[in-house]
Scaffold this active site. Structure first.
Site, PDB file in Angstrom:
ATOM      1  N   SER A  92      26.359  -1.778   9.801  1.00  0.00           N
ATOM      2  CA  SER A  92      25.037  -1.189   9.622  1.00  0.00           C
ATOM      3  C   SER A  92      24.447  -0.925  11.000  1.00  0.00           C
ATOM      4  O   SER A  92      24.945  -1.433  12.016  1.00  0.00           O
ATOM      5  CB  SER A  92      24.136  -2.168   8.855  1.00  0.00           C
ATOM      6  OG  SER A  92      22.778  -1.807   8.928  1.00  0.00           O
ATOM      7  N   TYR A 104      20.297 -10.196   6.527  1.00  0.00           N
ATOM      8  CA  TYR A 104      21.117  -8.983   6.504  1.00  0.00           C
ATOM      9  C   TYR A 104      21.542  -8.614   7.924  1.00  0.00           C
ATOM     10  O   TYR A 104      22.701  -8.284   8.175  1.00  0.00           O
ATOM     11  CB  TYR A 104      20.305  -7.848   5.870  1.00  0.00           C
ATOM     12  CG  TYR A 104      21.053  -6.542   5.710  1.00  0.00           C
ATOM     13  CD1 TYR A 104      21.849  -6.315   4.589  1.00  0.00           C
ATOM     14  CD2 TYR A 104      20.952  -5.530   6.653  1.00  0.00           C
ATOM     15  CE1 TYR A 104      22.534  -5.123   4.420  1.00  0.00           C
ATOM     16  CE2 TYR A 104      21.626  -4.327   6.497  1.00  0.00           C
ATOM     17  CZ  TYR A 104      22.413  -4.128   5.377  1.00  0.00           C
ATOM     18  OH  TYR A 104      23.089  -2.941   5.219  1.00  0.00           O
TER      19      TYR A 104
END
Length: 257
Positions: free
Chosen positions: A148, A161
């Site tokens: 990401s 995350y």
């Protein structure tokens, strides 16, 4: 080797975790279009069956393997079943992931662990089982982990995350360090802001939507299909000397201040 054969996945089998929809399904579709047989994974057998039918109706080779990537015993059982059925996983895409947004001062350790288990530990466990077989076959293989923008930078309220995706970057490098000698290439894709179901709360927020569009040089949200070319490249012979890298597919967001 011709230019077209560099990206030909005919005769290869790819397992894509978390692929009953969203980015995982888009990646599975791209690999199937390049000739791979794809195995979709998720926990919802009905949703998986629908996605498999959508692919096979187009003439692609697709099947499903329903298991929870956070259940180590279930992962091992799934790979044992592949072995029993003569299924050789040449390409693994560790895509399964969840998001959980809460300020760290309000975050409990159970939610922290849940995100880390799903987004990072599962990539290690599934990757280990796939690599064990790739090593024993002595024919190499491809592992693609999904990172990401948060593999590089942080935002408020996404600490678990961000920690997991940062871990994905260095897990990928660790895989390359240990397994490259066996002909395995382990790389990662770092998506930017992609218009998926998981991001629905963000895409429907006018203020955040405007921020993404203004902050991204390409001026738009990414689409799941924007990852297709990178996934095919990393799964194919074209990337045989690429290892331990993370390629950001973010419309240029990380390139600018």
């Amino acid at each position: 080797m011709t230019a077209s054969s560099l990206f030909d996945l005919s005769g290869r089998t790819a397992l894509i975790t978390g692929s009953s929809g969203g980015l995982g399904l888009a990646i599975a579709e791209a690999l199937a279009e390049s000739g791979a047989s794809v195995i979709l994974n998720g926990r919802d057998e009905s949703k998986l069956a629908t996605s498999v039918r959508a692919l096979t109706s187009r003439g692609f080779s697709a099947s499903a393997s329903a298991f929870d990537v956070c259940d180590e015993a279930a992962v091992q059982a799934a790979f044992a079943a592949f072995d029993t059925n003569g299924i050789v996983v040449d390409i693994l895409v560790n895509n399964a992931g969840i998001q959980f947004r809460k300020p760290m001062l309000e975050l409990n350790s159970a939610d922290w662990r849940r995100v880390l288990e799903t987004n990072l530990t599962s990539a290690f466990v599934v990757g280990r089982e796939a690599a064990r077989r790739m090593v024993s076959r002595s024919k190499g293989g491809k592992i693609i982990n999904i990172g990401s923008l948060n593999s590089e930078v942080a935002r408020t309220t996404t600490a678990p995350y961000t920690a997991a995706k940062g871990g994905i970057k260095l897990l990928t490098r660790s895989m390359a360090a240990e397994w490259a000698v066996h002909g395995i290439q382990a790389n990662a894709i770092g998506p930017g802001y992609i218009d998926t179901e998981m991001n629905k709360a963000l895409t429907s927020d006018p203020k955040f939507d405007a921020w993404v569009r203004s902050r991204t040089p390409s001026g738009r949200w990414g689409l799941p299909r924007d990852l297709a070319g990178t996934a095919i490249f990393l799964a194919s012979p074209a990337s045989d000397y690429v290892n331990g890298q993370i390629i950001y597919v973010d419309g240029g967001m990380l390139a600018v201040l």
